[in-house]
Design an enzyme around this catalytic site. Structure first.
Site, PDB file in Angstrom:
ATOM      1  N   PHE A 161       1.246  -1.588  -0.208  1.00 17.58           N
ATOM      2  CA  PHE A 161       0.219   0.006  -0.164  1.00 17.58           C
ATOM      3  C   PHE A 161       0.822   1.275  -0.377  1.00 17.58           C
ATOM      4  O   PHE A 161       2.039   1.317   0.537  1.00 17.58           O
ATOM      5  CB  PHE A 161      -0.667   0.173   1.364  1.00 17.58           C
ATOM      6  CG  PHE A 161      -1.262  -1.310   1.384  1.00 17.58           C
ATOM      7  CD1 PHE A 161      -3.567  -1.183   1.438  1.00 17.58           C
ATOM      8  CD2 PHE A 161      -0.803  -1.975   2.416  1.00 17.58           C
ATOM      9  CE1 PHE A 161      -3.947  -1.485   1.240  1.00 17.58           C
ATOM     10  CE2 PHE A 161      -2.863  -3.774   2.528  1.00 17.58           C
ATOM     11  CZ  PHE A 161      -3.597  -3.098   2.469  1.00 17.58           C
ATOM     12  N   ASP A 162       0.462   2.301  -0.567  1.00 15.51           N
ATOM     13  CA  ASP A 162       0.537   3.331  -0.353  1.00 15.51           C
ATOM     14  C   ASP A 162       0.329   4.728   0.781  1.00 15.51           C
ATOM     15  O   ASP A 162      -0.781   3.486   1.652  1.00 15.51           O
ATOM     16  CB  ASP A 162       0.673   4.227  -1.829  1.00 15.51           C
ATOM     17  CG  ASP A 162       0.918   5.899  -1.730  1.00 15.51           C
ATOM     18  OD1 ASP A 162       2.346   6.152  -0.616  1.00 15.51           O
ATOM     19  OD2 ASP A 162       0.257   6.923  -1.986  1.00 15.51           O
ATOM     20  N   ALA A 163       1.003   5.055   1.465  1.00 12.62           N
ATOM     21  CA  ALA A 163      -0.240   5.556   2.710  1.00 12.62           C
ATOM     22  C   ALA A 163      -1.087   6.522   2.829  1.00 12.62           C
ATOM     23  O   ALA A 163      -1.904   6.908   2.758  1.00 12.62           O
ATOM     24  CB  ALA A 163       1.480   6.337   3.067  1.00 12.62           C
ATOM     25  N   PHE A 272      -1.313  -0.643  -3.909  1.00 12.09           N
ATOM     26  CA  PHE A 272      -2.321  -0.131  -4.063  1.00 12.09           C
ATOM     27  C   PHE A 272      -1.907   1.535  -3.971  1.00 12.09           C
ATOM     28  O   PHE A 272      -0.927   2.055  -2.758  1.00 12.09           O
ATOM     29  CB  PHE A 272      -3.133   0.185  -3.011  1.00 12.09           C
ATOM     30  CG  PHE A 272      -4.459  -1.670  -3.485  1.00 12.09           C
ATOM     31  CD1 PHE A 272      -5.329  -1.757  -4.124  1.00 12.09           C
ATOM     32  CD2 PHE A 272      -3.956  -2.466  -2.264  1.00 12.09           C
ATOM     33  CE1 PHE A 272      -5.823  -2.783  -4.145  1.00 12.09           C
ATOM     34  CE2 PHE A 272      -4.513  -3.523  -2.608  1.00 12.09           C
ATOM     35  CZ  PHE A 272      -6.123  -3.719  -3.615  1.00 12.09           C
ATOM     36  N   ASP A 274      -2.800   5.979  -5.117  1.00 11.53           N
ATOM     37  CA  ASP A 274      -3.871   6.835  -5.593  1.00 11.53           C
ATOM     38  C   ASP A 274      -3.303   7.829  -6.236  1.00 11.53           C
ATOM     39  O   ASP A 274      -4.064   8.299  -7.173  1.00 11.53           O
ATOM     40  CB  ASP A 274      -4.411   8.081  -4.665  1.00 11.53           C
ATOM     41  CG  ASP A 274      -2.219   8.863  -4.165  1.00 11.53           C
ATOM     42  OD1 ASP A 274      -3.017  10.064  -3.523  1.00 11.53           O
ATOM     43  OD2 ASP A 274      -1.325   8.271  -2.952  1.00 11.53           O
TER      44      ASP A 274
END
Length: 301
Positions: A161-163, A272, A274
């Protein structure tokens, strides 16, 4: 008595995310529904090739087999009609997937059915469906279809994951977009003891943590955060996870370094992010999905 999904990790995935349906989809977009229906019926005995989400689904379903108990439920959620879905069903049988439940919406928005199945993650190639899922509070990703042939070990699932604006809200990202890097880092250092608000994928991370506990003896699942933050801005991330009582196996504070290189080494089954600027290059080496912003949450708004 109706089946409850409360004790499962429930993944809803579209047929285009699971299988390579790009040729059929191109016919739909250029020639219309009737041509698409005819094509699918003519080819319903032709087994579909794996799509970007195939490896993730395969390894998730393997958890049930390796633990000898039902921990994961995968549901194919397709905009196809029942009439055009036999090719998908035949392909599921060919690959031996233990998937019994399907939603065939006949062109209607899939997101309205996520609540009925208690979906913990929804993956699709349809941006409208994914955006609607995010706005309804369901973790979701717009998966990239590429020509890359991904290879994964079968013994472990790795999810990255991105943060900001993914696991966490876009509150800090907005500062970066409006005021720049220096203001962002200063804000994070000043608020390092203040937990970040949950983002669109936080609920899925909690679901993964529960799954990890249920199969911890086999070490079947590993998670990672891959973020452009540096170590100083990363302190708030670490303290937030501690307050959430969540352990993430690997964390990378890259200070702007290339995410794709790290993700390839990590061997993510899916990543993932954004932003296209990170997720698209990553999709060339690992399956990747963009997490759309919830209404009113875009960093530049």
């Amino acid at each position: 008595m109706a089946v409850s999904f409360d004790n499962y990790l429930v993944v809803g995935i579209s047929s285009r995310a699971l299988f390579d349906l790009e040729e059929a989809n191109k016919i739909f977009e250029t020639q219309g529904l009737d041509a698409y229906r005819e094509y699918q019926i003519q080819h319903e005995d032709d087994i579909l090739k794996p799509g970007a989400g195939f490896g993730l689904v395969k390894n998730l379903l393997n958890i049930n087999e390796k633990t000898s108990k039902k921990l994961v439920e995968v549901i194919v959620m397709s905009r196809n009609s029942a009439e055009t879905s036999l090719r998908i069903i035949n392909s599921l049988k060919h690959y031996g997937f233990d998937i019994g439940r399907m939603v065939m919406s006949g062109g209607e928005d899939i997101s309205r059915y996520l609540k009925a199945f208690g979906v913990d993650l929804f993956l699709s190639c349809n941006e409208n469906d994914v955006s609607n899922a995010i706005n309804a509070g369901f973790p979701a990703g717009l998966i990239y279809n590429t020509n890359t042939m991904y290879k994964f070990p079968n013994d472990q699932i790795r999810i990255a994951f991105d943060a900001d604006a993914v696991l966490f809200s876009s509150e800090s990202e907005k500062i970066y977009q409006k005021k720049g890097l220096e203001a962002f880092v200063k804000n994070e250092e000043q608020k390092q003891d203040e937990a970040l608000r949950k983002g669109p994928m936080a609920k899925f991370l909690f679901s993964l943590a529960s799954l990890q506990k249920n199969c911890k003896d086999q070490n079947l699942l590993r998670t990672a955060i891959v973020t452009a933050r540096d170590k100083d801005a990363g302190i708030r991330v670490i303290k937030t996870l501690r307050k959430w009582n969540i352990v993430v196996d690997e964390v990378f504070f890259l200070q702007g370094a290339n995410k794709a290189d790290v993700l390839e080494c990590f061997g993510a089954n899916i990543f993932f992010d954004d932003q296209d600027v990170h997720a698209l290059p990553a999709s060339q080496v690992v399956p990747s999905a963009r997490v759309p912003y919830k209404k009113g949450e875009k960093p530049h708004e």
